[in-house]
Write an enzyme that holds these catalytic residues in place. Structure first.
Site, PDB file in Angstrom:
ATOM      1  CE  LYS A  76     134.194  31.703 -17.233  1.00  0.00           C
ATOM      2  NZ  LYS A  76     133.183  32.802 -18.373  1.00  0.00           N
ATOM      3  CB  SER A 152     132.098  35.261 -16.435  1.00  0.00           C
ATOM      4  OG  SER A 152     132.111  34.626 -18.017  1.00  0.00           O
ATOM      5  CB  SER A 176     132.345  36.235 -20.152  1.00  0.00           C
ATOM      6  OG  SER A 176     132.392  37.244 -19.787  1.00  0.00           O
TER       7      SER A 176
END
Length: 498
Positions: A76, A152, A176
């Protein structure tokens, strides 16, 4: 060599087993992952920084013989810093930032044999439950390109759901990991506070609310990777007891007769989408059929108090992130460096006092005590992961009137005035209205997981959440393994890659 169809039928541990037995090479897997990425990523915008050449070189040179030796992996673009790769956190202010040191978690992932293929999209500073940053543009859900993959960790979720890699790095400061897992039909577990390292620079993230792990299609991949990464690093502020057995072993053990309380109450008093209610009721019936004791209960925490405390953290941490940009930019950050909503959140963070923040932390402790009392009666709390199925791209972006308000506030620095008006809290609550179930486990530090047990009539995934007591990842993995056997989801694939 491995065909696209064969690649798609393997989880990470199965891939690594074929490498160990000589049936495949890391280069074979790397080539298959890159081919899949090149085929589907243009439609998804999940991988924003391909590192394909570096991955090819590592595959050719040899990777550590860990449990995931040779398995393609994605990071990520927030949290897990990787030496030499861009690390923007979804912000144009950091578009030129390249770290010179690996995060401890990245070191452990690489020691497990994972081959880093690239970095995935995230909203600016991982602040949203959707993945639509101005810097990189929106990531789309493989199950329906008009809908969000959540956030996210939306880029990671879209990539795994589309079969680019079997597992990808993710982080969870308010849901997230679990939110994108629910949106993309994946398994997503948020570990307990302190279970995985946050070093070398930070002892905790978001005051201990945020923790990193992975998104995966199989339960056992998640379990084995937590085995590979769990445990404190140097200077860690939290120490949890080591698990009695490996989590991989737990995932194949019978969970016993669990006491599960389920709730359909909306933490903010709003209406729960019928599909999400159906997902929980069906999960409750499945649990009963498996021999568990299941009862409907009221939510054991004050949803509005949790939302208020979370927003205090949200505003304050955004303010701190904006202030920290000066180290990279060589000057204080300006409104044009970040998205308008991000700048407004930072202004709000500066309007609260230390006493306000201390009062919010008291809510964290109160919520932990309430959940502790709940777990004296029930092993697990079952809720929807989200209050709605995946929303459409752009649905949660500020509307025209809100954009005008943001521009005025940001131009004149009216954070205090806008805070007193209550408008921003209303807007923020409207955002949390869609994602009100996940934040409590971040504040209390408990482990929680989203399990893909339901799809809507329109074919969109709709996950359910289980929250366990602090340190009880073993209970979650045992139940997840049982659910995966009882109602398999691994072979449910979006039409994009079908």
């Amino acid at each position: 060599m491995i065909s696209p169809t064969e690649y798609d039928q393997l989880d990470g541990l199965a891939m690594a087993a074929l490498v160990r037995t000589g049936q495949l090479t890391p280069a074979d897997l790397c080539a298959a992952a890159i081919a899949r990425a090149e085929a589907v990523n243009p439609k998804l915008n999940a991988v924003v920084y391909p590192l394909y050449e570096q991955a090819r070189r590592r595959a050719a040179a040899g990777l550590p013989a860990g449990p995931f030796g040779g398995v393609p992996f994605l990071l990520k673009d927030f949290g897990a810093q990787y030496t030499g790769a861009p690390h923007t956190s979804g912000s144009r202010a950091l578009r030129n930032f390249v770290p010179t040191e690996d995060a401890e978690l990245v070191c452990r992932w690489q020691a497990a044999g994972l081959n880093i293929l690239g970095k995935t999209n995230t909203p600016e500073f991982a602040l949203m439950g959707v993945t639509e940053p101005t810097l990189h543009g929106p990531t789309r859900n493989p199950w329906h390109l008009g809908h969000t993959p959540g956030g996210s960790s939306g880029g990671a979720a879209a990539a795994v759901a589309a079969g680019i890699t079997p597992v990808a790095g993710a982080g969870d400061g308010g849901g997230s990991i679990r939110i994108p897992a629910a949106c993309c039909g994946l398994f997503g577990l948020k570990p307990s506070r302190g279970r995985v390292p946050t070093g070398p620079e930070q002892g905790e993230k978001w005051q201990g609310a945020a923790v990193e792990h992975v998104l995966s299609r199989s339960v056992r991949d998640s379990a084995a990777l937590l085995d590979a990464t769990q445990g404190p690093d140097v200077g860690a502020p939290y120490f949890l007891p080591n698990p009695a057995r490996s989590y991989l072993e737990e995932a194949s053990r019978a969970p016993g007769r669990l006491r599960v309380g389920f709730s359909l109450g909306h933490p903010l008093g709003s209406t729960l989408h019928p599909e999400c209610a159906t997902a929980v009721r069906d999960a409750a019936r499945l649990l009963e059929s498996l021999g568990h004791d299941v009862a409907e209960v009221p939510l054991p925490f004050d949803g509005r108090a949790v939302a208020t405390a979370f927003l205090m953290l949200y505003f304050g941490e955004t303010g701190a992130s904006i202030a920290a940009l000066a180290k990279v930019l060589g000057r204080p950050a300006r409104p044009r460096d970040v998205e308008p909503t991000t700048w407004l959140l930072s202004l709000l963070g500066r309007t609260y006092t230390a006493a306000d923040f201390a009062a919010a932390r008291h809510t964290w402790n109160d919520s932990a005590r309430r959940m502790g009392r709940f777990h004296q009666t029930y092993d697990l709390l079952l809720t929807p992961t989200l209050a709605t199925p995946p929303v459409r791209i752009g649905e949660l972006q500020p509307k025209s009137l809100e954009q005008t308000l943001l521009k005025v506030v940001n131009t004149f620095g009216l954070g205090g005035l806008i805070r007193r008006s209550g408008i921003v809290e209303k807007l923020a609550e409207q955002s949390l209205e869609k994602t009100p179930y996940t934040q409590v486990a971040n504040l209390t530090g408990q482990p929680a997981m989203s399990v893909p047990l339901h799809w809507t009539a329109d074919g969109l995934p709709c996950g359910v959440q289980f929250i366990a007591s602090l340190g009880a990842e073993d209970v979650l993995f045992r139940l997840a393994g049982q659910l995966e056997q009882a109602q398999p989801w691994f072979d449910k694939r979006p039409a994009l890659v079908g």
